[in-house]
Design an enzyme around this catalytic site. Sequence first.
Site, mmCIF file in Angstrom:
data_model
loop_
_atom_site.group_PDB
_atom_site.id
_atom_site.type_symbol
_atom_site.label_atom_id
_atom_site.label_comp_id
_atom_site.label_asym_id
_atom_site.label_seq_id
_atom_site.Cartn_x
_atom_site.Cartn_y
_atom_site.Cartn_z
ATOM 1 N N ALA A 245 -17.395 -1.115 -1.406
ATOM 2 C CA ALA A 245 -17.557 0.060 -2.267
ATOM 3 C C ALA A 245 -17.251 1.363 -1.536
ATOM 4 O O ALA A 245 -17.009 2.387 -2.172
ATOM 5 C CB ALA A 245 -18.974 0.091 -2.832
ATOM 6 N N GLY B 120 -14.644 1.762 0.314
ATOM 7 C CA GLY B 120 -13.195 1.812 0.531
ATOM 8 C C GLY B 120 -12.477 2.536 -0.588
ATOM 9 O O GLY B 120 -13.087 3.132 -1.485
ATOM 10 N N GLN B 121 -11.148 2.468 -0.514
ATOM 11 C CA GLN B 121 -10.310 3.230 -1.458
ATOM 12 C C GLN B 121 -10.487 2.763 -2.902
ATOM 13 O O GLN B 121 -10.701 3.570 -3.813
ATOM 14 C CB GLN B 121 -8.837 3.081 -1.071
ATOM 15 N N ASN C 9 -11.212 -14.095 6.255
ATOM 16 C CA ASN C 9 -11.715 -13.883 4.892
ATOM 17 C C ASN C 9 -12.672 -14.980 4.447
ATOM 18 O O ASN C 9 -13.581 -14.716 3.658
ATOM 19 C CB ASN C 9 -10.543 -13.687 3.933
ATOM 20 N N VAL D 182 -10.929 -9.220 -5.948
ATOM 21 C CA VAL D 182 -9.805 -8.284 -5.813
ATOM 22 C C VAL D 182 -9.233 -8.354 -4.393
ATOM 23 O O VAL D 182 -8.020 -8.292 -4.194
ATOM 24 C CB VAL D 182 -10.261 -6.843 -6.132
ATOM 25 N N GLY D 183 -10.121 -8.500 -3.409
ATOM 26 C CA GLY D 183 -9.702 -8.484 -2.002
ATOM 27 C C GLY D 183 -8.770 -9.635 -1.681
ATOM 28 O O GLY D 183 -9.009 -10.774 -2.079
ATOM 29 N N ASP E 262 -0.639 -7.066 -11.532
ATOM 30 C CA ASP E 262 0.735 -7.592 -11.633
ATOM 31 C C ASP E 262 1.177 -7.606 -13.098
ATOM 32 O O ASP E 262 2.312 -7.253 -13.420
ATOM 33 C CB ASP E 262 0.793 -9.006 -11.053
ATOM 34 N N HIS F 233 -1.269 -14.255 -6.531
ATOM 35 C CA HIS F 233 -1.110 -12.802 -6.397
ATOM 36 C C HIS F 233 -0.449 -12.532 -5.049
ATOM 37 O O HIS F 233 -1.107 -12.232 -4.061
ATOM 38 C CB HIS F 233 -2.470 -12.097 -6.487
HETATM 39 P P1 NAX Z 1 -10.049 -0.346 2.014
HETATM 40 O O1 NAX Z 1 -9.777 -0.791 3.419
HETATM 41 O O2 NAX Z 1 -9.908 1.092 1.664
HETATM 42 O O3 NAX Z 1 -11.536 -0.776 1.617
HETATM 43 C C1 NAX Z 1 -12.058 -2.027 1.884
HETATM 44 C C2 NAX Z 1 -13.541 -1.833 2.127
HETATM 45 O O4 NAX Z 1 -14.128 -3.133 2.242
HETATM 46 C C3 NAX Z 1 -13.861 -1.096 3.427
HETATM 47 O O5 NAX Z 1 -14.698 0.003 3.130
HETATM 48 C C4 NAX Z 1 -14.557 -2.139 4.272
HETATM 49 O O6 NAX Z 1 -15.577 -1.584 5.086
HETATM 50 C C5 NAX Z 1 -15.130 -3.056 3.204
HETATM 51 N N1 NAX Z 1 -15.454 -4.406 3.658
HETATM 52 C C6 NAX Z 1 -14.780 -5.166 4.555
HETATM 53 N N2 NAX Z 1 -15.429 -6.328 4.727
HETATM 54 C C7 NAX Z 1 -16.505 -6.310 3.922
HETATM 55 C C8 NAX Z 1 -17.557 -7.216 3.684
HETATM 56 N N3 NAX Z 1 -17.648 -8.378 4.349
HETATM 57 N N4 NAX Z 1 -18.516 -6.867 2.787
HETATM 58 C C9 NAX Z 1 -18.457 -5.698 2.146
HETATM 59 N N5 NAX Z 1 -17.495 -4.785 2.352
HETATM 60 C C10 NAX Z 1 -16.529 -5.086 3.231
HETATM 61 O O7 NAX Z 1 -9.136 -1.261 1.085
HETATM 62 P P2 NAX Z 1 -8.773 -1.060 -0.455
HETATM 63 O O8 NAX Z 1 -7.533 -0.261 -0.572
HETATM 64 O O9 NAX Z 1 -9.989 -0.610 -1.182
HETATM 65 O O10 NAX Z 1 -8.383 -2.568 -0.856
HETATM 66 C C11 NAX Z 1 -9.371 -3.563 -0.950
HETATM 67 C C12 NAX Z 1 -8.752 -4.934 -1.110
HETATM 68 O O11 NAX Z 1 -8.019 -5.007 -2.335
HETATM 69 C C13 NAX Z 1 -7.746 -5.307 -0.024
HETATM 70 O O12 NAX Z 1 -7.979 -6.650 0.378
HETATM 71 C C14 NAX Z 1 -6.408 -5.222 -0.746
HETATM 72 O O13 NAX Z 1 -5.436 -6.054 -0.152
HETATM 73 C C15 NAX Z 1 -6.806 -5.697 -2.104
HETATM 74 N N6 NAX Z 1 -5.887 -5.417 -3.222
HETATM 75 C C16 NAX Z 1 -5.794 -6.341 -4.191
HETATM 76 C C17 NAX Z 1 -5.012 -6.155 -5.316
HETATM 77 C C18 NAX Z 1 -4.941 -7.191 -6.386
HETATM 78 O O14 NAX Z 1 -4.204 -6.973 -7.349
HETATM 79 N N7 NAX Z 1 -5.625 -8.326 -6.313
HETATM 80 C C19 NAX Z 1 -4.197 -4.929 -5.468
HETATM 81 C C20 NAX Z 1 -4.674 -3.785 -4.629
HETATM 82 C C21 NAX Z 1 -5.132 -4.186 -3.252
HETATM 83 O O15 NAX Z 1 -4.011 -4.387 -2.440
#
Ligand code: NAX
Length: 336
Positions: free
Chosen positions: A13, A15-16, A106, A130-131, A160, A188
């Site tokens: 939450a 993150g971006q 992951n 989403v991640g 997508d 994805h």
């Molecule tokens: P950010 O790096 O801005 O934010 C991710 C956040 O997750 C960080 O604040 C980090 O501290 C936190 N985090 C890491 N491990 C964690 C855990 N174990 N528990 C709780 N929080 C944790 O990335 P953001 O741009 O927000 O993207 C998030 C994810 O979405 C990435 O994996 C990205 O690849 C993925 N996406 C998926 C998409 C989809 O269509 N499925 C599209 C957009 C995006 O690329």
Amino acid sequence: MATTTTTVTITGAGGQIGYALLFRIAAGDMLGPDRRIRLKLLEIPQGVRAAEGAALELQDCAFSLLESVEVTDSPATAFDGCQIALLVGARPRGPGMERADLLAANAGIFGPQGAALNAGADDDVRIVVVGNPANTNALIAAASAPDIPSDRFTALTRLDHNRAVGQLAAELGVRADEVEGVAIWGNHSASQFPDVSHATVHGVPVVDALAERLGGPEQATTWLDDEFIPRVAKRGAEIIEVRGSSSVASAANAAIEHVRDDQGGTGEAWTSAAVVSRGEYGVPEGLVCSFPVRSDGSGYRVVEGLRLDDRARARFDASVAELEAERTAVRDLGVL
Ligand code: NAX
């Protein structure tokens, strides 16, 4: 007039995407104007301050639907009573990181989160991952939550789907909501298959509308093969190149629409989501694969009986093979 309260857990939450999600969810864009929201924000310790900052801003919005916001670095606390989980936080691929390392990192996140969901989530919980790698992260989380029916776990391919609709609308000179019947099949990832063979615009097959606009069926096929499919599949990279950072608002929007339609229903129209395969279209059972889906409000179900020609089938099979390879790699790590 809000009548019920829903507990929504968002990981990553701070993150971006998290930042783009929180305010729209709290404003009612995801669950509508009748449902109050209790937000639980999960971060790793390094991300907690950012999430706390977002929580301060949420307070400053004075949203009428927002009942409470809790920030934690404990999965057990975050998923206790959770009814909707958006699993956004993930480990990105670092320099020199092999695919197996990425999957292992992951698995170390989505395994424990699945277990925490299993232990504490509400009986009717629904989860969207989403991640990235989203499909296989969902597979891992589902496998770690044996008491939660696996069809509650989904992964996001709505972005997508929306990208495909957006490209078609632009090429055909229509609004996005005039294009129906697009489907994303597979993973994805760049191997995904964005399929327009069942898509229509004002009831006219999209392939015919493209042929009309581009000068014939051959030109339409060339545009689909050489421009549309690669552009949709690699749109994430294009956004990074042009914008200088990855998709954020469009990803958050897609996640909100994914949950909104899962909960609220799609009607007769369909959308795309990655769901746990029950063998539909010959996809091995258990893989989290994107299909065209409908929901009647009780969760996404695969739209069955669509015809895929040989070329479409080959593209879909290649993406399913990638999903199988990811599952094998995760099994080799001893995770499943
Ligand atoms: P950010 O790096 O801005 O934010 C991710 C956040 O997750 C960080 O604040 C980090 O501290 C936190 N985090 C890491 N491990 C964690 C855990 N174990 N528990 C709780 N929080 C944790 O990335 P953001 O741009 O927000 O993207 C998030 C994810 O979405 C990435 O994996 C990205 O690849 C993925 N996406 C998926 C998409 C989809 O269509 N499925 C599209 C957009 C995006 O690329």
